[in-house]
Write a protein that holds these residues in place. Structure first.
Motif, PDB file in Angstrom:
ATOM      1  N   GLY A  38       0.803  -1.230   0.000  1.00  0.00           N
ATOM      2  CA  GLY A  38       0.000   0.000   0.000  1.00  0.00           C
ATOM      3  C   GLY A  38       0.827   1.267   0.000  1.00  0.00           C
ATOM      4  N   GLY A  39       0.227   2.292   0.600  1.00  0.00           N
ATOM      5  CA  GLY A  39       0.798   3.640   0.536  1.00  0.00           C
ATOM      6  C   GLY A  39       2.208   3.756   1.092  1.00  0.00           C
ATOM      7  N   ARG A  42       4.598   2.640  -1.684  1.00  0.00           N
ATOM      8  CA  ARG A  42       4.474   3.643  -2.756  1.00  0.00           C
ATOM      9  C   ARG A  42       5.208   4.934  -2.385  1.00  0.00           C
ATOM     10  NH1 ARG A  42      -1.063   5.469  -1.974  1.00  0.00           N
ATOM     11  NH2 ARG A  42      -0.036   6.926  -0.576  1.00  0.00           N
ATOM     12  N   LYS A  51       2.553   8.066   5.550  1.00  0.00           N
ATOM     13  CA  LYS A  51       1.682   8.393   6.680  1.00  0.00           C
ATOM     14  C   LYS A  51       1.683   7.238   7.671  1.00  0.00           C
ATOM     15  CE  LYS A  51      -2.748   8.275   6.153  1.00  0.00           C
ATOM     16  NZ  LYS A  51      -3.889   8.255   5.273  1.00  0.00           N
ATOM     17  N   ARG A 127      -6.768  -4.962  -5.090  1.00  0.00           N
ATOM     18  CA  ARG A 127      -6.330  -3.613  -4.682  1.00  0.00           C
ATOM     19  C   ARG A 127      -6.768  -2.589  -5.721  1.00  0.00           C
ATOM     20  NH1 ARG A 127      -3.544  -3.505   0.017  1.00  0.00           N
ATOM     21  NH2 ARG A 127      -3.521  -5.614   0.782  1.00  0.00           N
ATOM     22  N   ASP A 128      -6.700  -1.323  -5.346  1.00  0.00           N
ATOM     23  CA  ASP A 128      -7.275  -0.329  -6.253  1.00  0.00           C
ATOM     24  C   ASP A 128      -6.337   0.067  -7.401  1.00  0.00           C
ATOM     25  OD1 ASP A 128      -5.684   0.965  -4.385  1.00  0.00           O
ATOM     26  OD2 ASP A 128      -7.198   2.406  -3.746  1.00  0.00           O
ATOM     27  N   ASN A 132      -0.452   1.074  -5.641  1.00  0.00           N
ATOM     28  CA  ASN A 132      -0.761   0.691  -4.255  1.00  0.00           C
ATOM     29  C   ASN A 132      -0.654  -0.812  -4.052  1.00  0.00           C
ATOM     30  OD1 ASN A 132      -1.308   3.288  -3.550  1.00  0.00           O
ATOM     31  ND2 ASN A 132      -3.533   3.095  -3.621  1.00  0.00           N
ATOM     32  N   ASP A 171     -16.799  -0.282  -5.623  1.00  0.00           N
ATOM     33  CA  ASP A 171     -16.586   0.618  -4.493  1.00  0.00           C
ATOM     34  C   ASP A 171     -16.443   2.057  -5.013  1.00  0.00           C
ATOM     35  OD1 ASP A 171     -15.990   1.961  -2.247  1.00  0.00           O
ATOM     36  OD2 ASP A 171     -14.113   0.929  -1.803  1.00  0.00           O
ATOM     37  N   ARG A 174     -13.642   4.684  -4.552  1.00  0.00           N
ATOM     38  CA  ARG A 174     -12.398   4.713  -5.350  1.00  0.00           C
ATOM     39  C   ARG A 174     -12.336   5.962  -6.221  1.00  0.00           C
ATOM     40  NH1 ARG A 174     -13.099  -1.625  -6.488  1.00  0.00           N
ATOM     41  NH2 ARG A 174     -12.258  -2.342  -4.492  1.00  0.00           N
ATOM     42  N   ARG A 177     -10.721   8.360  -4.035  1.00  0.00           N
ATOM     43  CA  ARG A 177      -9.318   7.980  -3.886  1.00  0.00           C
ATOM     44  C   ARG A 177      -8.522   8.378  -5.137  1.00  0.00           C
ATOM     45  NH1 ARG A 177      -7.976   4.400   0.265  1.00  0.00           N
ATOM     46  NH2 ARG A 177      -6.400   3.311  -0.940  1.00  0.00           N
ATOM     47  N   ARG A 180      -7.814  11.972  -4.802  1.00  0.00           N
ATOM     48  CA  ARG A 180      -6.894  12.223  -3.679  1.00  0.00           C
ATOM     49  C   ARG A 180      -5.462  11.883  -4.070  1.00  0.00           C
ATOM     50  NH1 ARG A 180      -5.650   9.112   1.069  1.00  0.00           N
ATOM     51  NH2 ARG A 180      -7.490   7.784   0.885  1.00  0.00           N
ATOM     52  N   LYS A 184      -2.412  14.362  -4.421  1.00  0.00           N
ATOM     53  CA  LYS A 184      -1.338  14.213  -3.442  1.00  0.00           C
ATOM     54  C   LYS A 184       0.006  13.927  -4.109  1.00  0.00           C
ATOM     55  CE  LYS A 184       0.180  11.003   0.101  1.00  0.00           C
ATOM     56  NZ  LYS A 184      -0.085  10.196   1.269  1.00  0.00           N
TER      57      LYS A 184
HETATM   58  P1  ATP Z   1      -2.566   6.689   2.434  1.00  0.00           P
HETATM   59  O1  ATP Z   1      -2.483   5.830   3.666  1.00  0.00           O
HETATM   60  O2  ATP Z   1      -1.320   7.396   2.070  1.00  0.00           O
HETATM   61  O3  ATP Z   1      -3.764   7.552   2.390  1.00  0.00           O
HETATM   62  P2  ATP Z   1      -2.893   4.128   1.147  1.00  0.00           P
HETATM   63  O4  ATP Z   1      -2.700   3.740  -0.291  1.00  0.00           O
HETATM   64  O5  ATP Z   1      -2.004   3.464   2.145  1.00  0.00           O
HETATM   65  O6  ATP Z   1      -2.781   5.704   1.190  1.00  0.00           O
HETATM   66  P3  ATP Z   1      -5.065   3.106   2.700  1.00  0.00           P
HETATM   67  O7  ATP Z   1      -6.465   3.613   2.752  1.00  0.00           O
HETATM   68  O8  ATP Z   1      -4.206   3.171   3.899  1.00  0.00           O
HETATM   69  O9  ATP Z   1      -4.390   3.874   1.486  1.00  0.00           O
HETATM   70  O10 ATP Z   1      -5.149   1.612   2.178  1.00  0.00           O
HETATM   71  C1  ATP Z   1      -4.046   0.740   2.136  1.00  0.00           C
HETATM   72  C2  ATP Z   1      -4.098  -0.085   0.867  1.00  0.00           C
HETATM   73  O11 ATP Z   1      -5.284  -0.873   0.839  1.00  0.00           O
HETATM   74  C3  ATP Z   1      -4.121   0.721  -0.419  1.00  0.00           C
HETATM   75  O12 ATP Z   1      -2.857   1.107  -0.836  1.00  0.00           O
HETATM   76  C4  ATP Z   1      -4.779  -0.235  -1.378  1.00  0.00           C
HETATM   77  O13 ATP Z   1      -3.873  -1.199  -1.849  1.00  0.00           O
HETATM   78  C5  ATP Z   1      -5.788  -0.941  -0.496  1.00  0.00           C
HETATM   79  N1  ATP Z   1      -7.096  -0.246  -0.509  1.00  0.00           N
HETATM   80  C6  ATP Z   1      -7.547   0.689   0.360  1.00  0.00           C
HETATM   81  N2  ATP Z   1      -8.777   1.092   0.044  1.00  0.00           N
HETATM   82  C7  ATP Z   1      -9.134   0.398  -1.051  1.00  0.00           C
HETATM   83  C8  ATP Z   1     -10.308   0.352  -1.846  1.00  0.00           C
HETATM   84  N3  ATP Z   1     -11.366   1.114  -1.569  1.00  0.00           N
HETATM   85  N4  ATP Z   1     -10.322  -0.518  -2.884  1.00  0.00           N
HETATM   86  C9  ATP Z   1      -9.252  -1.310  -3.157  1.00  0.00           C
HETATM   87  N5  ATP Z   1      -8.135  -1.301  -2.448  1.00  0.00           N
HETATM   88  C10 ATP Z   1      -8.055  -0.466  -1.404  1.00  0.00           C
END
Ligand code: ATP
Ligand code: MG
Length: 484
Positions: A38-39, A42, A51, A127-128, A132, A171, A174, A177, A180, A184
């Motif tokens: 995830g983030g 990345r 974060k 995953r989205d 990520n 979802d 997204r 997202r 965002r 970002k």
């Molecule tokens: P940040 O924490 O910087 O906002 P992030 O990418 O880590 O960004 P999170 O919401 O912490 O976002 O989610 C962690 C991971 O889970 C994402 O990177 C993604 O792979 C997966 N994820 C989160 N929300 C979704 C979603 N709605 N649909 C698909 N995958 C998701």
């Protein structure tokens, strides 16, 4: 799938906090696979400061609980997760997910439950965005990249995995997202997403709970690029879905507040997302006030009712928590107090829990060309820098000017000044509780309640059993970003 050398992606264990390494190590030692995903991955590859770090594993939440015992809590229904406490930090540990079964998706294709465990390949596809979906095993020093995500990072492109229409239908959040991350990371949105990202598609957000939308709106406000994302919310027609009565127009006031929010985040200051809601809803609030005033309602009552109305309308889109709503109404009410303070109250006002936020708001209005503030933003700004003697002189001068302008008006004001105490009345009254149970516990019986017992003895008004259980919150104890 390609396995990349972590060092080639600019990753090293030295960048990781011990908390996430602890979690990865404990799961590995117990015989499970564990990755950072995830983030966190990345952002590290992009040279940004993540974060937080999320972990993913082939252990089920119950098995994660077995590994971490009391340090672990299983949360979520729609999306079950393990929360692991490592030192003072909390790490989210998700289990590899397979595609959801048909029975748990809504008629429009939205996923209602997502707790079908699977393999890492299946997890990846769920995953989205490609960026990520990189799996980093820090001890092995490898990154698993199933879709050339590393190229999307290099090309600064945001690409959804799978069919974009389906992914938005599954979802709709997204869509938020997408905007965002584009704002970002300053990435461009892949053409196949732009093609289907239509106003009709954004209608799907109507099916998302206002609680979840509030959480998402907070993430938009606090990601550090609020000023960049605001016009995108309008261009993609998301604005209308998030904000009930706020016209899609970025006023100088809103823009300044957004820039200010981003700057605060950049220098590591805390921010209160409710402050930005207070800014966004200010115009609808004033319009509603004017509506009540035109009906002959007295100003204080008009403001109180307008505040409640505007927040109630907004709650149809994003449910702002009660404490944040109170904060917003207090910031608005502070505007009246700061604009025309009673001289005896100036000192007390400047130490009020809501002063800082109210003052920031006033100054922002003034700096954005709102001349109804009559220069009081600058006045309060100067007042705060003064020594005690200077403050006294400033108050006397203010008092003289005020008396001069008031002499011209009615004599009733003189009476008012005499009666004024140095204390400040509460800025707002707590509105009706939301839940029926709370409302019930709040209502006082009109008459003493007859005891059901045969001896007919009465329970008086002040009997402890009738006393309200609700404890009034001491708002001065609540720490809000802008007040610090
Ligand atoms: P940040 O924490 O910087 O906002 P992030 O990418 O880590 O960004 P999170 O919401 O912490 O976002 O989610 C962690 C991971 O889970 C994402 O990177 C993604 O792979 C997966 N994820 C989160 N929300 C979704 C979603 N709605 N649909 C698909 N995958 C998701
Ligand atoms: Mg994250």
């Amino acid at each position: 799938m390609q396995t990349l050398r972590a060092s080639k992606c600019g990753l090293s264990t030295a960048q990781l906090p011990s908390s996430i390494l602890d979690v990865i190590d404990a799961l590995t030692k117990a015989g499970y696979e564990a990755y950072i995903v995830g983030g966190g991955v990345r952002d590290l590859i992009l040279g940004l400061n993540p974060k937080d770090f999320d972990a993913v594993t082939n252990a089920t939440p119950a098995q994660v609980k077995e590994v971490f015992g009391r340090r672990c809590r299983i949360i979520g229904r729609r999306f079950e997760l393990a929360h692991v406490y490592a030192g003072r930090e909390l790490i989210e540990v998700a289990t590899f997910r397979a595609p959801p079964k048909k029975a748990v998706t809504s008629a429009s294709g939205m996923i209602l439950r997502d707790n079908n465990w699977g393999t890492i390949e299946q997890d990846f596809a769920r995953r989205d965005f490609s960026i990520n979906a990189m799996y980093y095993q820090p001890r092995k020093g490898i990154v698993l990249d199933f879709c050339h995500a590393i190229d999307d990072i290099k090309n600064k492109t945001l690409r959804l995995l799978g069919d974009p229409t389906l992914r938005f239908e599954e979802d709709p959040v997204r869509m938020l997202r997408t905007l965002r991350f584009a704002a970002k990371l300053n990435f461009s949105i892949a053409p196949e997403i732009l093609e289907i990202f239509t106003p009709e598609m954004t209608q799907l957000l109507r099916d998302i709970s206002p609680h979840r939308l509030y959480d998402e709106s907070q993430k938009l406000f606090t990601m550090g690029h609020l000023n960049r994302v605001l016009p995108m919310l309008i261009d993609f027609d998301i604005w209308r879905q998030l904000f009930a009565d706020i016209s899609p127009d970025i006023s100088t006031f809103i823009e300044r507040a957004a820039i200010n929010t981003d700057q605060r985040i950049q220098i590591g200051k805390t921010i209160n997302p409710a402050f930005f809601y207070a800014v966004l809803l200010w115009k609808p609030f004033l319009e509603r006030c004017n509506f009540y005033l035109s009906k002959g309602v007295v100003p204080a009552e008009a403001r109180a009712q307008a505040g409640l109305d505007v927040l109630k309308r907004q709650a149809t889109r994003t449910i702002i928590p009660r404490f944040a709503e109170t904060f917003i109404r207090e910031v608005w009410e502070m505007q009246t107090r700061l604009l025309n303070p009673k001289p005896q109250q100036i000192q007390a006002l400047s130490t009020h829990a809501r002063f800082r936020a109210g003052f920031d708001f006033l100054l922002l209005r003034e700096k954005s060309g709102d001349d109804t503030t009559q220069g009081m933003g600058v006045w309060w700004d100067a007042y705060q820098q003064m020594t005690t003697d200077e403050k006294e002189r400033a108050i006397s001068q203010y008092n003289r000017q005020r008396a001069k302008s008031r002499r011209k008006t009615a004599t009733e004001d003189v009476v008012e000044t005499k009666l004024v105490a140095a204390e400040i009345e509460p800025l707002v009254n707590e509105p009706e509780p939301r839940s029926r149970r709370e409302r019930k516990s709040r209502t006082k019986p009109e008459r003493p309640v007859q005891s059901a017992s045969s001896n007919g003895s009465e329970i008086g008004y002040d009997h402890p059993i009738l006393k309200r259980k609700r404890v009034k919150r001491d708002l001065s104890q609540v720490v809000f970003g802008p007040t610090q």
